[in-house]
Motif scaffolding. Sequence first.
Motif, mmCIF file in Angstrom:
data_model
loop_
_atom_site.group_PDB
_atom_site.id
_atom_site.type_symbol
_atom_site.label_atom_id
_atom_site.label_comp_id
_atom_site.label_asym_id
_atom_site.label_seq_id
_atom_site.Cartn_x
_atom_site.Cartn_y
_atom_site.Cartn_z
ATOM 1 N N ASN A 263 13.660 45.147 4.364
ATOM 2 C CA ASN A 263 12.229 44.897 4.213
ATOM 3 C C ASN A 263 11.493 46.165 3.809
ATOM 4 O O ASN A 263 10.561 46.131 2.985
ATOM 5 C CB ASN A 263 11.661 44.347 5.524
ATOM 6 N N ARG A 264 11.917 47.267 4.365
ATOM 7 C CA ARG A 264 11.304 48.556 4.017
ATOM 8 C C ARG A 264 11.521 48.873 2.540
ATOM 9 O O ARG A 264 10.624 49.375 1.861
ATOM 10 C CB ARG A 264 11.931 49.633 4.907
ATOM 11 N N THR A 267 9.069 46.754 0.483
ATOM 12 C CA THR A 267 7.693 47.256 0.552
ATOM 13 C C THR A 267 7.533 48.566 -0.209
ATOM 14 O O THR A 267 6.582 48.739 -0.984
ATOM 15 C CB THR A 267 7.265 47.441 2.012
ATOM 16 N N THR A 558 5.633 39.982 5.535
ATOM 17 C CA THR A 558 6.180 41.292 5.865
ATOM 18 C C THR A 558 5.182 42.419 5.621
ATOM 19 O O THR A 558 5.405 43.542 6.067
ATOM 20 C CB THR A 558 7.453 41.577 5.048
ATOM 21 N N PHE A 559 4.111 42.116 4.887
ATOM 22 C CA PHE A 559 3.055 43.110 4.666
ATOM 23 C C PHE A 559 1.745 42.381 4.422
ATOM 24 O O PHE A 559 1.713 41.439 3.625
ATOM 25 C CB PHE A 559 3.370 44.023 3.479
ATOM 26 N N THR A 565 -1.776 48.896 8.668
ATOM 27 C CA THR A 565 -1.444 48.563 7.278
ATOM 28 C C THR A 565 -2.439 47.557 6.691
ATOM 29 O O THR A 565 -2.683 47.562 5.483
ATOM 30 C CB THR A 565 -0.021 48.008 7.180
ATOM 31 N N LEU A 582 5.539 52.287 8.087
ATOM 32 C CA LEU A 582 6.895 51.810 7.827
ATOM 33 C C LEU A 582 7.931 52.681 8.522
ATOM 34 O O LEU A 582 8.878 52.192 9.135
ATOM 35 C CB LEU A 582 7.166 51.793 6.319
#
Length: 631
Positions: A263-264, A267, A558-559, A565, A582
């Motif tokens: 996921n990181r 993003t 996820t974001f 954020t 993150l």
Amino acid sequence: MAASLVFRLHDRGPEVVREVLLERGWEEYDQEKREDEDWNLYWRGSAFRNSEYHNLLPWQRLNHHPKTVGITRKDCLARNLRRMRATFGSALYDFSPTAFILPNDYTRFLSEYHKLRLTRGPSAYWICKPVDLSRGRGIFIFQDIKDLVYDCSVIVQRYVSNPLLISGYKFDLRIYACVKSFHPLTVYVHQEGLVRFATEKYNLSSLHNLYAHLTNTSINKFGPFYKTEKERVGQGCKWTMSKFRHFLHSQDIDELLLWQRINRIVTLTLLTIAPSVPSCPNCVELFGFDILIDVKFKPWLLEVNYSPALTLDCQADITVKKGLIGDLIDLMNYTMIDSLREKAYHRRGYTQPCFRANHPSHVSIPVLSKFKETKFQKRRNGSPSPQTLPLIKTLEKMNQRQSRQHAFVADYQRHLPPVDLDETHASRGRIVDTTANKTHTDRKTLNLILSPHSRTKVSVVNRQTCPALAPRLADNRSPRLSEVTDHDATEIEAETELARETDVSSSIRDIPHRGLGFRPSKIPNIYSGSHRPVKMERTTALNRKHIPPLRVGDFIRTFPFNTATLRASQHQLDVKIVIQELHRVTAQLATSGSKLRREEKEVKKDGEEDFDSLLWGPKEPPLLSQLFKPT
């Protein structure tokens, strides 16, 4: 009769999109029977033209954002990741193998090649990929530089030679990420994805055997062992992500940390282009991220696919892709009918409800009489030429449409409040209300627009919402407003067209939205036929901004993933704060048995509620706030 939802597919594909939409009661666009703009969703594998973004109407959606080529072309991705690495450090952007764009970077590649030969000997491997091809075409692996032969622009990357294997077979993950909006950045990742296998066992002694080193389905489905039963892998070359999760559980692997690292990557990759993508709220984009996992369970980004393949080659494709498209339509949040489009076409008979002669994208329609004066318009005997008859008919139709548009403008402007073009927005074509000291509309009327089914309140409706819309919609059924505000396979032609249109899209800045005057992000809840609406998520008073739902079907938000954020993405994206958050979340997950709570629930201001976020990955992911509670 109510206007049913209409979808438009470019070049008759992809078939799974047609199938899912028809099952939900949509109608397919027929250019012989409908006006040019009489559709709700336009889906195509290639990029849209600049004018198509500018001319979007309030009820229309496109399946691509403008200017995303920065991560979907291999050379652009390598260049942008290099820039981010230089800005934020190589330790953060270390998820992509070292890449060189040839021929421009040949000297740099040569230096790195000789450096590795001196330190590691011949054990360093490289992979060469054409920058604008897909489906594994033109890819080869080499050790010796004498084998590097190319006749087009390519990228050369360090080959990840220690991949995680399942029963000796190499594989990678196709992760589907949907960007609902770039302004503010809103990202969903789908729970289900595909695991794509090579069809022959991995062997570094046979670098030319593509069936052992490449995982592209378009290559492996023609391999000699595609249909044979392979150890643990089975027939074919694909698993669902659910089956892969079962494998991870059987190996006692900490999947939460693995999914967070993936996921990181998603993003951080999107952050490379997010600040430069123009705002176009009526667009949604589905990306295909290809992720390779090595023996140390470190995920590597291989590439990002524009219009990921939606062909159905096997049962895993059917399971994953039909559900994926269904959830994507749910994420767009359509209703069963489109009352706005119905009013536009059946009550007024116009095609462009916000006609502005001074709009930079407006092109005046030629007058038919001028064309009749040309020497090409008539023969010597005075009768029209057969070659010009279609043109005459087209121009007559255009003039009739223009007359309807002008008639509508004259009537529509009587219902508008006084407007003026603010100097700072004139170049972008935005209309600015000059009656700031007056009440835009009373709460009762605005709630008629929102309808009792929506939890959205007047207080969270943006002040740019057009006050004139309320009385015009109140006389008919009020639309419900929801709070959900590498080309592969058959999409290969899109790659070439996308490359050609790169220069065109680079001229896009902030896309003005042509509509009935209300903010495009507040589009009617245009939901699908027999499917129940997505459960509405609460709207908080956090900076008076809408918080998108945690999940829609198998799409997990996820974001933004926490309050920091969310704030960092609301106005001008603060990449530095996002990266810090993150890093913090990933570090917490990496700390096994951590008792550190940090400040996951930050000090709340008056009127704020908790910001919940799910950790993408497991089929039933936990909340981040639950995961980091002290043990």
